[in-house]
Design an enzyme around this catalytic site. Structure first.
Site, PDB file in Angstrom:
ATOM      1  N   GLY A   1      -9.383   4.755   6.662  1.00 35.62           N
ATOM      2  CA  GLY A   1      -9.099   6.176   6.771  1.00 35.62           C
ATOM      3  C   GLY A   1      -7.682   6.522   7.156  1.00 35.62           C
ATOM      4  N   PHE A   2      -7.005   5.625   7.867  1.00 37.34           N
ATOM      5  CA  PHE A   2      -5.647   5.915   8.309  1.00 37.34           C
ATOM      6  C   PHE A   2      -4.805   4.648   8.244  1.00 37.34           C
ATOM      7  CE2 PHE A   2      -8.283   9.057  10.400  1.00 37.34           C
ATOM      8  CZ  PHE A   2      -7.578  10.229  10.203  1.00 37.34           C
ATOM      9  N   GLY A   3      -3.527   4.800   7.913  1.00 31.25           N
ATOM     10  CA  GLY A   3      -2.603   3.684   7.935  1.00 31.25           C
ATOM     11  C   GLY A   3      -2.063   3.453   9.332  1.00 31.25           C
ATOM     12  N   GLY A   4      -1.404   2.304   9.502  1.00 26.26           N
ATOM     13  CA  GLY A   4      -0.716   2.023  10.753  1.00 26.26           C
ATOM     14  C   GLY A   4      -1.601   1.586  11.900  1.00 26.26           C
ATOM     15  N   HIS A  20      -1.338  -1.244  -4.160  1.00 24.70           N
ATOM     16  CA  HIS A  20      -2.593  -0.793  -3.570  1.00 24.70           C
ATOM     17  C   HIS A  20      -2.574   0.722  -3.394  1.00 24.70           C
ATOM     18  CE1 HIS A  20      -6.322  -1.661  -1.367  1.00 24.70           C
ATOM     19  NE2 HIS A  20      -5.966  -0.699  -0.519  1.00 24.70           N
ATOM     20  N   ASP A  80      -4.744   3.884  -2.011  1.00 22.46           N
ATOM     21  CA  ASP A  80      -5.864   4.323  -1.185  1.00 22.46           C
ATOM     22  C   ASP A  80      -6.279   5.735  -1.581  1.00 22.46           C
ATOM     23  OD1 ASP A  80      -6.378   2.127   0.616  1.00 22.46           O
ATOM     24  OD2 ASP A  80      -4.420   2.532   1.503  1.00 22.46           O
ATOM     25  N   SER A 127       2.811  -0.422   6.101  1.00 20.94           N
ATOM     26  CA  SER A 127       4.024  -0.181   6.882  1.00 20.94           C
ATOM     27  C   SER A 127       4.903  -1.417   6.966  1.00 20.94           C
ATOM     28  CB  SER A 127       3.667   0.323   8.283  1.00 20.94           C
ATOM     29  OG  SER A 127       2.764  -0.568   8.930  1.00 20.94           O
ATOM     30  N   HIS A 143      -8.418   1.522  -4.193  1.00 20.04           N
ATOM     31  CA  HIS A 143      -9.407   1.374  -3.129  1.00 20.04           C
ATOM     32  C   HIS A 143     -10.014   2.742  -2.871  1.00 20.04           C
ATOM     33  CE1 HIS A 143     -10.050   0.412   1.442  1.00 20.04           C
ATOM     34  NE2 HIS A 143     -11.190   0.544   0.793  1.00 20.04           N
ATOM     35  N   SER A 170       0.828  -1.200   0.000  1.00 18.76           N
ATOM     36  CA  SER A 170       0.000   0.000   0.000  1.00 18.76           C
ATOM     37  C   SER A 170       0.863   1.251   0.000  1.00 18.76           C
ATOM     38  CB  SER A 170      -0.906   0.016   1.233  1.00 18.76           C
ATOM     39  OG  SER A 170      -1.574   1.258   1.322  1.00 18.76           O
ATOM     40  N   MET A 196      -8.733   8.669  -0.771  1.00 16.83           N
ATOM     41  CA  MET A 196      -9.592   9.159   0.313  1.00 16.83           C
ATOM     42  C   MET A 196      -9.989  10.600   0.019  1.00 16.83           C
ATOM     43  SD  MET A 196      -7.501   7.772   3.636  1.00 16.83           S
ATOM     44  CE  MET A 196      -6.655   6.183   3.627  1.00 16.83           C
ATOM     45  N   ASP A 229      -7.282  -5.844   4.144  1.00 20.00           N
ATOM     46  CA  ASP A 229      -6.544  -4.587   4.229  1.00 20.00           C
ATOM     47  C   ASP A 229      -6.637  -4.035   5.648  1.00 20.00           C
ATOM     48  OD1 ASP A 229      -5.371  -2.121   3.886  1.00 20.00           O
ATOM     49  OD2 ASP A 229      -6.927  -1.306   2.581  1.00 20.00           O
ATOM     50  N   GLY A 230      -5.462  -3.860   6.266  1.00 18.35           N
ATOM     51  CA  GLY A 230      -5.421  -3.227   7.576  1.00 18.35           C
ATOM     52  C   GLY A 230      -4.623  -4.019   8.590  1.00 18.35           C
ATOM     53  N   GLY A 231      -3.470  -3.494   8.959  1.00 15.08           N
ATOM     54  CA  GLY A 231      -2.684  -4.135  10.004  1.00 15.08           C
ATOM     55  C   GLY A 231      -2.023  -5.437   9.605  1.00 15.08           C
ATOM     56  N   MET A 243     -12.098  -5.125   5.273  1.00 17.01           N
ATOM     57  CA  MET A 243     -11.285  -4.196   6.049  1.00 17.01           C
ATOM     58  C   MET A 243     -11.037  -4.765   7.440  1.00 17.01           C
ATOM     59  SD  MET A 243     -10.508  -1.745   4.075  1.00 17.01           S
ATOM     60  CE  MET A 243      -9.719  -0.728   5.346  1.00 17.01           C
ATOM     61  N   MET A 301     -12.103   5.112  -1.034  1.00 19.18           N
ATOM     62  CA  MET A 301     -12.775   5.439   0.224  1.00 19.18           C
ATOM     63  C   MET A 301     -13.365   6.833   0.062  1.00 19.18           C
ATOM     64  SD  MET A 301     -10.079   3.788   2.917  1.00 19.18           S
ATOM     65  CE  MET A 301      -8.668   3.800   1.792  1.00 19.18           C
TER      66      MET A 301
END
Length: 222
Positions: free
Chosen positions: A137-140, A28, A30, A193, A61, A5, A32, A170-172, A132, A63
């Site tokens: 809305g936010f990375g990390g 990927h 994002d 990350s 993606h 990402s 937004m 997607d996410g973490g 998700m 959003m």
């Protein structure tokens, strides 16, 4: 499949950041709008420039509000996959048709608290399902393992022929979480990350892939 990402990349060096992950299956992106999610990233002009700058297929993606209006443009720009949110689309079947007609795969994303069961019939018109595993809305953010029940449900529906979608998450996603996601039945892993925060992003992609393949093989043997 591993999809780094660029939300975690250096936006001032996007071509170089894409070049740093030559083994990635998708890149990927994002998008937004500051309305559907409380953050603002990039839009169609940057995607068009990135499409010209890399041979890695783009996984966009969206959003954003009103994806019915905007999503086909990302497909026309050459994106391989364009994902809209179930919670934002006015006519989810119609936007899927428009994305496909413009030359891309159509993806549907669901937030962590959105029930998958409400969207199973709609997913028959889609090529990918993006689950998700953080609030968009936010990375990390920290991985939410409770969403894996949705992944398992989707995997069963695919394996039994009720759906024909790539199951994406997607996410973490990191070295600490990718195996449990793979064991649940994920096909494509978005990692931000964990890739771009590594000293060697190319090696990070391959390490994540190796873990996912091992976990998937264990699942099949089980």
């Amino acid at each position: 499949m591993i999809a780094p990402s660029i939300l975690s990349a250096d936006f001032a060096r996007l071509k170089e950041e894409a070049d740093a992950v030559p083994g990635a299956d998708w890149l990927h992106v994002d998008v937004m709008d500051g309305h559907f999610v409380p953050n603002l990233t990039l839009g169609l002009p940057v995607v068009e420039a990135l499409e010209r700058a890399t041979a890695i297929p783009l996984d966009c993606h969206l959003m954003i509000n009103d994806p019915d209006r905007w999503a086909p443009g990302y497909a026309e720009a050459g994106s391989r996959n364009v994902t809209v949110h179930a919670e934002a689309a006015h006519d989810p079947r119609g936007v899927a048709r428009d994305i496909r007609a413009a030359g891309a795969l159509a993806g549907l994303s669901v937030k962590p608290r959105t029930a998958l069961e409400d969207w199973v019939e709609v997913l028959r018109d889609y090529d990918t399902l993006l689950v998700m595993s953080v609030e968009p809305g936010f990375g990390g953010q920290k991985f939410m393992p409770e969403v894996l029940d949705k992944v398992r449900t989707a995997r069963r529906l695919v394996d039994t022929g009720h759906l024909n979608v790539i199951v994406e998450i997607d996410g973490g996603i990191s070295r600490d979480t990718i195996e449990q996601a793979a064991e649940a039945g994920v096909d494509c892993f978005v990692a931000g990350s964990a890739v771009y925060g590594a000293d060697d992003p190319e090696r990070a992609v391959e390490a994540l892939r190796e873990q996912a393949v091992r976990a998937s093989a264990h699942l099949e043997q089980g």
